[in-house]
Design a protein around this motif. Sequence first.
Motif, PDB file in Angstrom:
ATOM      1  N   UNK A 190       6.770  -8.580  -1.816  1.00 62.16           N
ATOM      2  CA  UNK A 190       5.237  -8.525  -1.562  1.00 62.16           C
ATOM      3  C   UNK A 190       4.978  -7.102  -1.404  1.00 62.16           C
ATOM      4  N   UNK A 191       4.353  -6.479  -2.259  1.00 63.46           N
ATOM      5  CA  UNK A 191       3.959  -4.903  -2.364  1.00 63.46           C
ATOM      6  C   UNK A 191       3.055  -4.611  -1.189  1.00 63.46           C
ATOM      7  N   UNK A 192       2.247  -5.529  -0.588  1.00 62.26           N
ATOM      8  CA  UNK A 192       1.409  -5.124   0.349  1.00 62.26           C
ATOM      9  C   UNK A 192       2.405  -4.780   1.898  1.00 62.26           C
ATOM     10  N   UNK A 198       4.125   2.541   3.849  1.00 61.86           N
ATOM     11  CA  UNK A 198       3.628   3.724   3.444  1.00 61.86           C
ATOM     12  C   UNK A 198       2.570   4.313   4.200  1.00 61.86           C
ATOM     13  N   UNK A 199       1.343   3.709   4.497  1.00 62.03           N
ATOM     14  CA  UNK A 199       0.355   3.962   5.301  1.00 62.03           C
ATOM     15  C   UNK A 199       0.907   4.583   6.881  1.00 62.03           C
ATOM     16  N   UNK A 223      -6.183   0.403  -1.405  1.00 61.49           N
ATOM     17  CA  UNK A 223      -5.879  -1.071  -0.928  1.00 61.49           C
ATOM     18  C   UNK A 223      -6.844  -1.793  -1.831  1.00 61.49           C
ATOM     19  N   UNK A 224      -7.902  -1.403  -2.174  1.00 61.06           N
ATOM     20  CA  UNK A 224      -8.884  -2.487  -3.041  1.00 61.06           C
ATOM     21  C   UNK A 224      -8.145  -2.755  -4.453  1.00 61.06           C
ATOM     22  N   UNK A 233      -1.216   3.583  -5.880  1.00 57.94           N
ATOM     23  CA  UNK A 233      -1.060   4.533  -4.944  1.00 57.94           C
ATOM     24  C   UNK A 233      -1.401   6.020  -5.681  1.00 57.94           C
ATOM     25  N   UNK A 234      -1.633   7.014  -4.759  1.00 54.58           N
ATOM     26  CA  UNK A 234      -1.801   8.482  -5.384  1.00 54.58           C
ATOM     27  C   UNK A 234      -0.897   8.877  -6.019  1.00 54.58           C
ATOM     28  N   UNK A 235      -1.180   9.584  -7.167  1.00 55.04           N
ATOM     29  CA  UNK A 235      -0.109  10.132  -8.075  1.00 55.04           C
ATOM     30  C   UNK A 235       0.194  11.329  -7.579  1.00 55.04           C
ATOM     31  N   UNK A 236       1.440  11.722  -7.310  1.00 54.25           N
ATOM     32  CA  UNK A 236       2.169  13.084  -6.973  1.00 54.25           C
ATOM     33  C   UNK A 236       2.595  13.666  -7.993  1.00 54.25           C
TER      34      UNK A 236
END
Length: 548
Positions: A190-192, A198-199, A223-224, A233-236
């Motif tokens: 479950x990736x949520x 992470x949040x 999240x959407x 997620x944001x690319x770093x």
Amino acid sequence: MFLTQTVPRQREIIEVVLRNGWDYMRRLLTGGKTDEPQLPTPAVLKNILVSLGPVYIKLGQLLSTRPDLLSAAYIEELSTLQDEVPPVPWSEIEVVIRKQLKRPLEEVFPKINPVPVAAGSIAQTHRATLADGREVALKVQRPGIDTTIAQDIALIQGIADLVARTDFGQTYEIKSIAEEFTKALEAELDFTREATFTDQLRRNLSKGRWFDPQQIVVAEIHWHLTSEKLLVMEWLDGVPLLSARLTGDNNGTDIATQRKNITTLLFRAFFQQLYIDGFFHADPHPGNLFYLQDGRVALLDCGMVGRLDPRTQQILTEMLLAIVDLDAGRCAQLTLQLADSPQPVILARLESDYDRMLRKYHNVSLTNMNFSQVIYEILQVARNNKIRLPSNMGLYAKTLANLEGVARAFNPEINLFDEVKPLITDLFRRQLVGENPVRSLLRTALDLKSLSLQSPRQVELLLDRVTSETLRWNLSLHGLDGVRRTMDDAANRLSFSILVGSLIMGAAIISTKAQTTQLSFLSSVLFAAASLLGLWLIISILRSGRLR
């Protein structure tokens, strides 16, 4: 029997075990007679797990966080396990992504790189661009992995049921470990859950107690677009920390100073997670610590986290001080406070084991002391004394070991004691007075007031019970089972002797007054019975010294 379900996966497991020469498990799986359980050598165990595939690699990674169960050699070998596997073709991954999105793929992600940047046992990651131009990382679950994991979990639980029948399985609670692993593995599907972790980590590190929160980065979650099988997620943009090529910065900071600043940042960020937040990134290996192009440090992959409650945090803080002072007695006391449940432990032996372990560090400079190694050894001493510690202690030790290993590899000149000393001082001050000294003082004053009001009444009640003879004491004495059994045995022999004597006396009385054949026969029977029972009593006492 476990092997009656002759499915291909079970046969494959047996073949791998036999091929790698683990004789104990071979006898166990085939229902043969087993001796004392024996693990294969660390290298053989690693080969078995790798041969069995991704789920068992995950099992090995979990076991690497349990130094309370395995020795240092196993922990070191299993810590090298990586779950990198060949990537799934893009055509299959695309199907998964489309099913998770509410809009057409092309509208959400105008640009996606079909070549994954990383591929693991459960998911693989692709680089993509949102409609507004922001770059993101897509972590996509491998198709059909949930079915594979369900099958392997059933097999692992079956093996755990078999091992649990042995003394080894009961001592180390193999079924509980298997249950813990299966829950952790199911949660990874479950990736949520990972997005939530992470949040939370991002929020915690945005309030730096000992460091500049602007210098450490945790990816922002979209999240959407995130679901159970898709994490966006944001690319770093950066490289693994140990691969970073530092060239100095515009402020004139040289490379050595940069390295020191980065290791200090990491230590302080993780000490805050461990000893203040109680929620920490539990897998800071070199691949999860990135050096970004703008000079900041990023923490990646928050799938494995640990939690520490305030009481445990306080004990572990004191444990650090006890290690610095090489105080074996205090280490023993703190270990018992950490134990999952009260157990009979010989404190003198535990202190002696700690003293023997710490003695080799007496002439070692604090600057050269490997703190994570000492903590591993402390957990192993607890294991040798059959003290069960919470599983999060393994994650705690592994996190410190990974962090210290990366820091020393990145900056060999690091002085760990200098990094830790001011933090420990601040932690003790925080434990003594809290975050708000005025509030702590007021709370203490209220406690004293409550005590002063209640004490006279409690003393009056105690005196009243003493004078009225209604005072009762509840005592619990341990270690008296042997005495109780001995007294029971003595009472049994005494009662049996009285019975034999009564039979003899009864037979004698009947014999002296016997006037009929029936009475004479009864007297003879009683004499015979008493003789046999008396003889049995004598033989039992001579053979065993007690009669049950």
